[in-house]
Every structure is written in C-alpha cells, then in structure tokens.
Design a protein around this motif. Sequence first.
Motif, PDB file in Angstrom:
ATOM      1  N   PHE A 264       0.864  -1.188   0.000  1.00  0.00           N
ATOM      2  CA  PHE A 264       0.000   0.000   0.000  1.00  0.00           C
ATOM      3  C   PHE A 264       0.898   1.235   0.000  1.00  0.00           C
ATOM      4  CE2 PHE A 264      -3.125   2.947   1.895  1.00  0.00           C
ATOM      5  CZ  PHE A 264      -4.212   2.653   1.095  1.00  0.00           C
ATOM      6  N   ARG A 265       0.579   2.206  -0.842  1.00  0.00           N
ATOM      7  CA  ARG A 265       1.521   3.293  -1.067  1.00  0.00           C
ATOM      8  C   ARG A 265       1.057   4.621  -0.470  1.00  0.00           C
ATOM      9  NH1 ARG A 265      -0.107   1.172  -5.633  1.00  0.00           N
ATOM     10  NH2 ARG A 265      -1.004   3.088  -6.442  1.00  0.00           N
ATOM     11  N   PRO A 266       1.752   5.122   0.548  1.00  0.00           N
ATOM     12  CA  PRO A 266       1.479   6.491   0.969  1.00  0.00           C
ATOM     13  C   PRO A 266       2.173   7.475   0.018  1.00  0.00           C
ATOM     14  CG  PRO A 266       2.959   5.380   2.536  1.00  0.00           C
ATOM     15  CD  PRO A 266       2.840   4.505   1.333  1.00  0.00           C
ATOM     16  N   VAL A 267       1.617   8.673  -0.120  1.00  0.00           N
ATOM     17  CA  VAL A 267       2.287   9.699  -0.939  1.00  0.00           C
ATOM     18  C   VAL A 267       2.474  10.983  -0.134  1.00  0.00           C
ATOM     19  CG1 VAL A 267       1.811   9.185  -3.339  1.00  0.00           C
ATOM     20  CG2 VAL A 267       0.033  10.162  -1.924  1.00  0.00           C
ATOM     21  N   GLY A 410      -3.637   9.254   3.716  1.00  0.00           N
ATOM     22  CA  GLY A 410      -3.690   7.861   4.155  1.00  0.00           C
ATOM     23  C   GLY A 410      -3.396   6.861   3.062  1.00  0.00           C
ATOM     24  N   GLY A 411      -2.761   7.289   1.983  1.00  0.00           N
ATOM     25  CA  GLY A 411      -2.449   6.384   0.885  1.00  0.00           C
ATOM     26  C   GLY A 411      -2.776   7.061  -0.429  1.00  0.00           C
ATOM     27  N   GLU A 412      -1.964   6.802  -1.433  1.00  0.00           N
ATOM     28  CA  GLU A 412      -2.127   7.459  -2.725  1.00  0.00           C
ATOM     29  C   GLU A 412      -3.555   7.299  -3.238  1.00  0.00           C
ATOM     30  OE1 GLU A 412      -0.152   7.403  -7.199  1.00  0.00           O
ATOM     31  OE2 GLU A 412       0.559   6.005  -5.681  1.00  0.00           O
ATOM     32  N   LEU A 413      -4.098   8.362  -3.822  1.00  0.00           N
ATOM     33  CA  LEU A 413      -5.458   8.310  -4.354  1.00  0.00           C
ATOM     34  C   LEU A 413      -5.420   7.782  -5.785  1.00  0.00           C
ATOM     35  CD1 LEU A 413      -6.748  11.745  -3.034  1.00  0.00           C
ATOM     36  CD2 LEU A 413      -6.742   9.540  -1.905  1.00  0.00           C
ATOM     37  N   ALA A 414      -4.721   6.653  -5.973  1.00  0.00           N
ATOM     38  CA  ALA A 414      -4.639   6.046  -7.298  1.00  0.00           C
ATOM     39  C   ALA A 414      -5.840   5.129  -7.481  1.00  0.00           C
ATOM     40  CB  ALA A 414      -3.346   5.256  -7.423  1.00  0.00           C
ATOM     41  N   ALA A 415      -6.112   4.796  -8.733  1.00  0.00           N
ATOM     42  CA  ALA A 415      -7.311   4.008  -9.025  1.00  0.00           C
ATOM     43  C   ALA A 415      -7.339   2.679  -8.280  1.00  0.00           C
ATOM     44  CB  ALA A 415      -7.400   3.772 -10.530  1.00  0.00           C
ATOM     45  N   ASP A 416      -6.155   2.089  -8.050  1.00  0.00           N
ATOM     46  CA  ASP A 416      -6.148   0.800  -7.359  1.00  0.00           C
ATOM     47  C   ASP A 416      -6.182   0.957  -5.846  1.00  0.00           C
ATOM     48  OD1 ASP A 416      -3.611   1.924  -7.566  1.00  0.00           O
ATOM     49  OD2 ASP A 416      -2.639   0.017  -7.164  1.00  0.00           O
ATOM     50  N   GLN A 417      -6.264   2.187  -5.370  1.00  0.00           N
ATOM     51  CA  GLN A 417      -6.349   2.407  -3.927  1.00  0.00           C
ATOM     52  C   GLN A 417      -7.525   3.315  -3.583  1.00  0.00           C
ATOM     53  OE1 GLN A 417      -1.809   1.845  -2.403  1.00  0.00           O
ATOM     54  NE2 GLN A 417      -2.557   3.919  -2.427  1.00  0.00           N
ATOM     55  N   MET A 418      -8.525   3.345  -4.446  1.00  0.00           N
ATOM     56  CA  MET A 418      -9.662   4.221  -4.200  1.00  0.00           C
ATOM     57  C   MET A 418     -10.966   3.444  -4.318  1.00  0.00           C
ATOM     58  SD  MET A 418      -9.417   7.424  -3.376  1.00  0.00           S
ATOM     59  CE  MET A 418     -10.547   8.563  -4.155  1.00  0.00           C
ATOM     60  N   GLY A 420     -13.888   1.155  -4.343  1.00  0.00           N
ATOM     61  CA  GLY A 420     -14.028  -0.241  -3.960  1.00  0.00           C
ATOM     62  C   GLY A 420     -12.711  -0.942  -3.723  1.00  0.00           C
ATOM     63  N   PHE A 421     -11.601  -0.294  -4.064  1.00  0.00           N
ATOM     64  CA  PHE A 421     -10.294  -0.926  -3.906  1.00  0.00           C
ATOM     65  C   PHE A 421      -9.545  -0.359  -2.702  1.00  0.00           C
ATOM     66  CE2 PHE A 421     -11.443  -1.269  -8.325  1.00  0.00           C
ATOM     67  CZ  PHE A 421     -11.254  -2.616  -8.551  1.00  0.00           C
ATOM     68  N   ARG A 422     -10.221   0.434  -1.877  1.00  0.00           N
ATOM     69  CA  ARG A 422      -9.541   1.046  -0.744  1.00  0.00           C
ATOM     70  C   ARG A 422      -9.944   0.336   0.536  1.00  0.00           C
ATOM     71  NH1 ARG A 422      -6.848   5.830  -0.687  1.00  0.00           N
ATOM     72  NH2 ARG A 422      -6.491   6.796   1.323  1.00  0.00           N
ATOM     73  N   PRO A 423      -9.056  -0.141   1.381  1.00  0.00           N
ATOM     74  CA  PRO A 423      -7.617  -0.167   1.158  1.00  0.00           C
ATOM     75  C   PRO A 423      -7.188  -1.209   0.125  1.00  0.00           C
ATOM     76  CG  PRO A 423      -8.142  -1.257   3.215  1.00  0.00           C
ATOM     77  CD  PRO A 423      -9.420  -0.673   2.717  1.00  0.00           C
ATOM     78  N   PHE A 424      -7.883  -2.328   0.022  1.00  0.00           N
ATOM     79  CA  PHE A 424      -7.665  -3.209  -1.123  1.00  0.00           C
ATOM     80  C   PHE A 424      -8.907  -4.046  -1.325  1.00  0.00           C
ATOM     81  CE2 PHE A 424      -4.961  -4.482   2.442  1.00  0.00           C
ATOM     82  CZ  PHE A 424      -5.544  -5.674   2.824  1.00  0.00           C
ATOM     83  N   ALA A 425      -8.961  -4.683  -2.501  1.00  0.00           N
ATOM     84  CA  ALA A 425     -10.250  -5.197  -2.958  1.00  0.00           C
ATOM     85  C   ALA A 425     -10.914  -6.165  -1.972  1.00  0.00           C
ATOM     86  CB  ALA A 425     -10.090  -5.851  -4.315  1.00  0.00           C
ATOM     87  N   ASP A 426     -10.148  -7.088  -1.372  1.00  0.00           N
ATOM     88  CA  ASP A 426     -10.827  -8.064  -0.527  1.00  0.00           C
ATOM     89  C   ASP A 426     -10.877  -7.614   0.931  1.00  0.00           C
ATOM     90  OD1 ASP A 426      -8.198  -8.319  -0.441  1.00  0.00           O
ATOM     91  OD2 ASP A 426      -8.094 -10.468  -0.759  1.00  0.00           O
ATOM     92  N   CYS A 427     -10.585  -6.379   1.194  1.00  0.00           N
ATOM     93  CA  CYS A 427     -10.701  -5.852   2.557  1.00  0.00           C
ATOM     94  C   CYS A 427     -11.071  -4.394   2.405  1.00  0.00           C
ATOM     95  CB  CYS A 427      -9.375  -5.991   3.294  1.00  0.00           C
ATOM     96  SG  CYS A 427      -9.185  -4.882   4.692  1.00  0.00           S
ATOM     97  N   PRO A 442      -7.960   7.342   7.592  1.00  0.00           N
ATOM     98  CA  PRO A 442      -7.717   7.844   6.233  1.00  0.00           C
ATOM     99  C   PRO A 442      -7.589   6.755   5.173  1.00  0.00           C
ATOM    100  CG  PRO A 442      -5.759   8.103   7.604  1.00  0.00           C
ATOM    101  CD  PRO A 442      -6.863   7.692   8.511  1.00  0.00           C
ATOM    102  N   SER A 443      -7.151   5.539   5.556  1.00  0.00           N
ATOM    103  CA  SER A 443      -6.942   4.515   4.535  1.00  0.00           C
ATOM    104  C   SER A 443      -8.197   3.745   4.201  1.00  0.00           C
ATOM    105  CB  SER A 443      -5.880   3.510   4.981  1.00  0.00           C
ATOM    106  OG  SER A 443      -4.706   4.172   5.311  1.00  0.00           O
ATOM    107  N   SER A 444      -9.308   4.022   4.868  1.00  0.00           N
ATOM    108  CA  SER A 444     -10.529   3.295   4.536  1.00  0.00           C
ATOM    109  C   SER A 444     -11.222   3.986   3.367  1.00  0.00           C
ATOM    110  CB  SER A 444     -11.440   3.219   5.751  1.00  0.00           C
ATOM    111  OG  SER A 444     -11.777   4.508   6.161  1.00  0.00           O
ATOM    112  N   ALA A 445     -12.210   3.316   2.815  1.00  0.00           N
ATOM    113  CA  ALA A 445     -12.820   3.791   1.573  1.00  0.00           C
ATOM    114  C   ALA A 445     -13.274   5.245   1.678  1.00  0.00           C
ATOM    115  CB  ALA A 445     -13.991   2.897   1.188  1.00  0.00           C
ATOM    116  N   LEU A 446     -13.780   5.614   2.841  1.00  0.00           N
ATOM    117  CA  LEU A 446     -14.319   6.966   2.986  1.00  0.00           C
ATOM    118  C   LEU A 446     -13.285   7.980   3.424  1.00  0.00           C
ATOM    119  CD1 LEU A 446     -17.791   6.373   4.616  1.00  0.00           C
ATOM    120  CD2 LEU A 446     -17.261   7.226   2.351  1.00  0.00           C
ATOM    121  N   GLY A 447     -12.130   7.502   3.890  1.00  0.00           N
ATOM    122  CA  GLY A 447     -11.136   8.389   4.475  1.00  0.00           C
ATOM    123  C   GLY A 447     -10.926   9.689   3.723  1.00  0.00           C
TER     124      GLY A 447
END
Lengths: 472, 483
Positions: A264-267, A410-418, A420-427, A442-447
């Motif tokens: 998971f990538r912070p920026v 709380g983590g880069e706002l990239a498509a794979d981290q935003m 439905g994929f935030r923080p990641f797809a199966d969590c 901040p790292s949760s979907a709504l963060g």
Amino acid sequence: MRYDACIIGAGADGLAAAATLAARGLKVAVVERDSRPGGRCVTREFHPGFRASPYVDELAPIPADIFWSLDLARRGALLAPASSSLPQAADSLRCPIVERVLADAATSAKRSLFASRAPHAPWPGEEFSARTLLEVLGESSAASTERAHLLASVLDGRVCDPALAGSALQLLAGTRGGMAAGGLGRLGEALRGAAEEAGAEITCGLEATDIKRKARRVAGVGLADGSEIAARAVISTLDLKRTFLSLFSWSELPRALVDRVGAFRPVPGTARLLVALEAPPDPRAGMDASTLRGPIHVASDAVALDDAYRAWRRSAVPERPPTMLRLVSAVDPSLAPDGAATLTVTLGAIPHTPFDGAWTHEKRDRLRDTALAAVETVWPGVAKRVLGLELIVPPDVEHLLGVSGGDLTGGELAADQMLGFRPFADCRGSRTPVEGLYLAGPSSALGPLATCAAGVAAARAVMADFAAGRLK
Amino acid sequence: MSDTFDALVIGAGPNGLAAAAYLAQAGLRVAVLEAEAAAGGGCANNLALGDLAVPVGAQTLYALDPRVVKDLKLVRRGLKFAARDLAQIGLRSDGKPLALGRDAYAAARSIAPYSQRDAERFVVFRRELFAFARVMRAMWWEDGETESQDELRRLAVTGAAAFLDAAFESEAMKAIFAFDAMAGGLSPAAAGTSLLFAWRAAQEMCGLQGAVAIPRVGMAALAEALSAAAGAACVEIRTNSPVARLLLSGDAVAGVALASGEEIPARLVLSNLSRRETLLNLAPADATGFATAKRLGRAPEVGEAKLVLALKAVPGFAAIQPAGRFVIAERLESCIGAHGEARAGRLPGELALEAVVPTMFDPSLAPPGVHILSVLVRPLPVSPEEGWPRLASRLIENVLVLLERHAPGLYANIVGLNFVAPKPSRDPFDVSHMLAPWRARISTPIGGLFLCGEAAEPVPALSCCAARIAAAIAVAHLKGEVR
C-alpha cells in the motif's frame, strides 16, 4: 472490565465512532497517543498570541446527517461556507459514494466476515478511474493558465500527474468542507463533547502498542504503559500500514496480508508554513474581502506544476512548488491578536525525505525562503511584517500525528487504492481479514472523501455484527 | 477491371492480407488495395540499410494469432521460425545481465545477485500471471461476452508501476518489465497498465505461452505466407492503388475511389489503417459526428521509434545465454519520468530500448560477416517541438552512446544505419482498449466499414487476430443485410 469496543485514535473518525457506539449504549474506550483528542482537528498557538491548525485548514465535508446526529452545531462546531469555486461534478458523486459505504457497513454483516469482499457492482464514480484529470477539467476550461489554477485548487497540495489515467479520482477527494470557525480545534472539541456526553471514555497521552488476539479473534488493545484494555471489537483509525504492520507481530498475520499491506503506497508531499504577521498584508487591486477569505494559489502555470511533480518524483525539493496561501485570520479573527494576522502557506510536491538526506536546518530554511518568496509575489513587503514562523515538513507530520510517511490522505489516491479498492479489494470499507478488527481512518474507503464518515461506517459495522451475534 | 467485388480491403499489410484471405474463404470476392508497389506493409523489406533492406515494422513476433497460422496454413506456406522463444535479457550498468528465459530456475539464479527475494518471487509471479492470463484469453481471442473477474477489475485499475513495486524489490526486475508496460505510448504509472502484462502473457507463439519469436528469412516470410494464403483464396491484390476516399450511400459504405479516379463499388470495406486515418482522411467530413471527429483529431503524444544498424561484427552482449531480446532500462522511476518528458515534446534524458540481433538466429538475413541490430526506443514524443528530422540525430547519438556502453566497440563496427520516427497517424491508445469488446474496436459509425488492422487489436501489436474477427463480423454483417 471488558469494553464492547476499543477505538484507537481520537481523531474525527475515532470520536465520531465512539459517539455513535456509546449513544447506542455500548461501552466504549478511546485511546489517543497525543495529550489531547482531535487528531488533525487541532488548533494550537505557534507563536505567542497566534494560533493555527497546523496540518490542514479545511477538512473534507462532514455528511449532513452525521453532523446533525452528533449534534455538532450545538457544541460549537460552525463551518464557514466552502470558499473555493470548482466544477461541482465531484460533489454530486461524493454523496452517493458515502451513502453506499455507510449502507454497506450496515448490511454486509449477513455475509461471512472472511468472505472475500471483492467489488462486484461498480461503485459510483468508478468511471473516473480510467480518466485523466486534464481531460475532466479540460471540458470546463480551455485557457491553460486557468486550467493550471483549477488543477492547483483540485490538488490542494497533493501531488499527482494530471495527464495519467486515474488522476481524475483526485476530484472526489477535494477538501471542500469549509473552515471551522475558531479553527479546526473547535470541531475536535465538539466531537470530543459528543463522545464524552454519550458515555465514551477517552484516555489521552497513551499509545496503543498492539492488538491482542485470543483464538484468532480480537481480545483487546495493549497500551504503552503495559496495561491492556479488553474489548470485543477494536476500531483502528490509524492508517492501514500502522494498523497492520505496527499493531500486530507480522508472524501472526497471513503472509499475503502482510505483503498486501506492505505494498500500500502512501504519498507524502505537503509542507506547511504557519506565519504570524504583525499586520495584515496591504490589500491589492482586485482583491476584496471575499478573495482574502479563500485560498490564494500563487500564479502557476502548467509547466511549473509539471516541473514540481517531476522534481518530487526524484525526491528533490522543487524550485517553484505549487503554493497556496490562506489568510486564516480573515475568516476567523480569533486566530490572531487584534490588528495582526495569521497566514498559512501550503506547499505541494515536497518529498518526505530529500534525495540528499534528511531535512536539515539549512534545507528547512531554504524551503521557508521559497515559501516566503511566493508570498512576496502576492503581497510585496510582507516579509518585513513576519513575527514568527513554523515550518512543518512531512516527517514532522509523521512524527506528530502518527501517519505513515506523513501522508494525510492515508495512501495514494490512485485508481487501485480508491473507492471499492480502498484499502484493497478483498478488505474494503470497515471490516478487515482480522475478526473483530475494523478499519476507519484515512486509509478506509471513505477516508479521503468525507470527515467522520469512516468512523460512523465502522461503528455501524460493529453494531451490525453485534446484532448478528458475530462479536462475543 | 469490370470485376465487381463483395469486399475491399485497404492496405496489404499482414492484417489486410489475413482479413482478405478470411473473407475470400467465406466465399466473397475480395480485392486488396495497396498504395505501395509491393504487398507486405510493415513486414516488407522496404527500409534501406546499407546494401540491405529490412522491414519498417515489428522486429519480433509475440502476439501472432495461432488460429490464423492454422486456418491460413501459414506454416505450409513458408512461415518457419528461426527463434521460437527469446529470453528477456536486461542489460544493466550495475551488474550482470538479467536473463529471464523459460527455465524458471536459471532465471531465478540470474535474479539472485540483485535480490534473493525477487528470485523466489519471480517463479510465483510468472506462474500466477500465466494462470490468470489463460483465463483471460477468451476475452482477447474471441468475439463475445466475458464475465467480469475480480482479478481483471483489480488489474484494470492498477498501474504497472504499483504492480511491479508490489511484486519485486530490485530496480533490475522492475525496470526490465517497465519496458513492456510502455507499449502503445502509455506511462507505467497510468492506471490499468498492469493489464498489459496479462495481455502479453495471454498470447501464444509457436505453441508456447507468452513467447517471443523471430521468423526465418525475417518478417517478410510472414507477409509472403499471408500473400500466398490470400492468393490461394483468389484474392486480387492490387498494388500501386492508393485509396483516395470512401464512397457512401446513405450512412453505409458503397465502395472506394482510388487516387487514379477509378471507383470500385463494394458493400464491405475493411481498413487496415488506423481509425483516425480511415475516418478523417478517407470518409467524407459529415460521415462522423462532430464529437467523434474532434476525438479522432487528437494525435497520440507518445510513441516509439525504430533504429536499425548493420554491423561488421556481432555486438558484445549477443554472447549472453540463453539468446534473447535485450532490454535496456535502468530504473522504473526513470521510465515514468521519461514518459513525462516525451509527453511534453522533449527527448527524454534517459531512454529505454529493446534490441534484437535477428542475424544471430538466421545468418541468411545478411551477407556473411554482417549483422543486423534492430532497436525499438520508447517512450518518445510523436510531434516534438523541434520536429523529428532535427531530433532524430540527437536521439540516434544518444542510443548509440547507450549501446556502446553495453557493447564496447559497437560504434566502430557500424556499416549501415536507418531510422523510423514515431508515427503520428496511429490512434492514441489507452487501457480501455484492452477491455472493450471486439465489436467496439472493429466497427465504425459507417455501416459496412470495419477496421481490421492494429487499430482494432486490444494492444497495438502485430497479431492478425483483429483481421480474423473483423472478417467474421463483416461476413455476418453482409449476411444479415441479405436476409
């Protein structure tokens, strides 16, 4: 003494979660490592008589129903109206996303906790993950200086390449909630009031060191003084990396989970300069009172933004970082003594650690001069009125606020981290692969989209799981 | 000349020839109209290199549709392979070359000096990628609906940079894959580019998954085999017949008009050109809506160039075993930076390139003692501020310096050199192409007009898959009309 829920972190999300749970009659404990609650919602004196919110001036909006159900208005949290004018497309998208996450948190208790929650139906706003920011903004404005200005106000000190697919998601996270009257600290106090009045116990000045588990299920939180809070559910409002990589011993967790969290990538990319001025800057032609209330983006063009972004990628401090000025005392006179003024300068594209080594006094001084030079271009002569300064670079945020890399998003706002994929797809959303542990913050979907909402979503997930008999 | 045709194919490149052969096999009377004097397009040997001639287009085959090879009997018609499975070799300035061949254990041994962890991860990485890619084949090989997969949805939003950062820790491993992630002029940081790895792994060459091959007698062998297949199906190939415009009746195509003024009626037209060229240059201005025309008007910003060298001696790095294609890309981060510079119209400071020496595998391509070095350079500006003729000399110099560093003495051995600048006529490529249904890539707003070339492929590459599917869709279109 066993609590129903223990919440790690007394920021906006943690306090909102505590208030929501305690209002339902649950026994709630909140632990906070700082000496006072509020997280980033704090206002402190940085120079005698001058106060400012050190990390951000403005927060993402608080959804209206949460604002009213926590009764924040009565507790003194008054928000000045959002001050910038941007294309409103994102606002109309943000609400459905927030509602969807809140609804998800309450309903998915029917499914198994460990079932993969990979996204099936597309999320509202997901079409932005294939689009570029330039493309989206280009539709509303053609002139390139105007576009650069729009870009700067959308990014608000965050860094991204607006020509890359996926950058349009930055629109969703634009901080447009308005400034809290009395500084963000007033909002923090109001939230604390809501939580305490509902019956939550808040312990400050004590860091959570680990999450205790018994029979693979969460049993409580271990604290820095060696004591332990027993709890049936734990809500972590720390970012994803801190939650999984520092509150657990890695060998306890599935290897794949550790790898996934590690990736998971912070920026980090924002520095702040708080400036105490002996007198407000002289008004300039074309700047009336309403202009002074809003953020002022120091004239930038697309080339400067691009150069700054590329410097940041090389971990170099850009020569002309995107700069935003805010005369916070113009909105809220209580932040400065009579006749004086408080100014905050937000600098974007600032690397966490410069390529040539950690931040030294010389490097900090150079960055401070860069920021003041930018202020000079807007208000010549301001430098002579400076009484005091405080510079905050990403490692300071990391140290003071305890977020990985000093990244407030709380983590880069990239498509794979935003979305439905935030923080990641199966969590995603609030529930995590660890039974009994919920993620807000901040790292949760709504963060990045809303304030307080991630905490309320986690609280609703906890309540739904209690109701379904999953938490014992 | 009074023949009437059911279908016309514009462009006698490999894709056009394949489409024509398929149409003719379905019983249509087909003509292929080629502007040049010879068929073959990018595969024909029409780039002068000293006394030699080499093809302008692709330097390796990694996506040739195996069904086309089988249906058109290309092997019997002369398509043989000089090399079936080129290893991917990363030339590094910070250590030994990285040789990723089919032998996973040999590959792991070559990765180990850079990172022990990556060596272990690579084996798993490839197995998982190949397994996922096999599942995805249905979507990229056939026309039809495929159910959306969770993994597909994840890759479709993940940038190659994030994907590689998560998979590997060493710069060497990230950089060697970063070159492939820049296909079509994308930045490795753009959302969804990790899907390019899955697409590449889904391809099959010579019966091997994700292999890279070089045909015997060069790329021209493919063009000749396809010409022979088209000829055997009674396709008429007309060379020196540039098409000037499309003839329309209503909003359907009615034939084409050649530059010579001759008009050829037909109810089907398949274009091997890009979508932009087909709809902007050949169709009447009012045939496409304003919005479409505006979108089509946008030229790609970033592309790739080809540099071909004739050498007196084989370059030093050719001795690396297993034999393969050589990738020079130092860091993933510099590839992302280079893309930004290329987009701004400048020559990137740090280049990434892929070099092959086809004469290593097939000495008959050049006279004894002469070797051909074919180099693909990415990412480059398509329309640089100073213009390509001026930029080319600087680029060539930079590439030669880079090659000389990895193969000392190469510079002194050059006996011939030629250069192909990035093509502005290409369609801008983005990730949504890889996810779009075949029909969306093949059809046009004009009835009876279909694309059958690189423009209709999921990823711009020499594949002929689009030609096969476009022919099937076109035939169905014609039959539907008859009924």
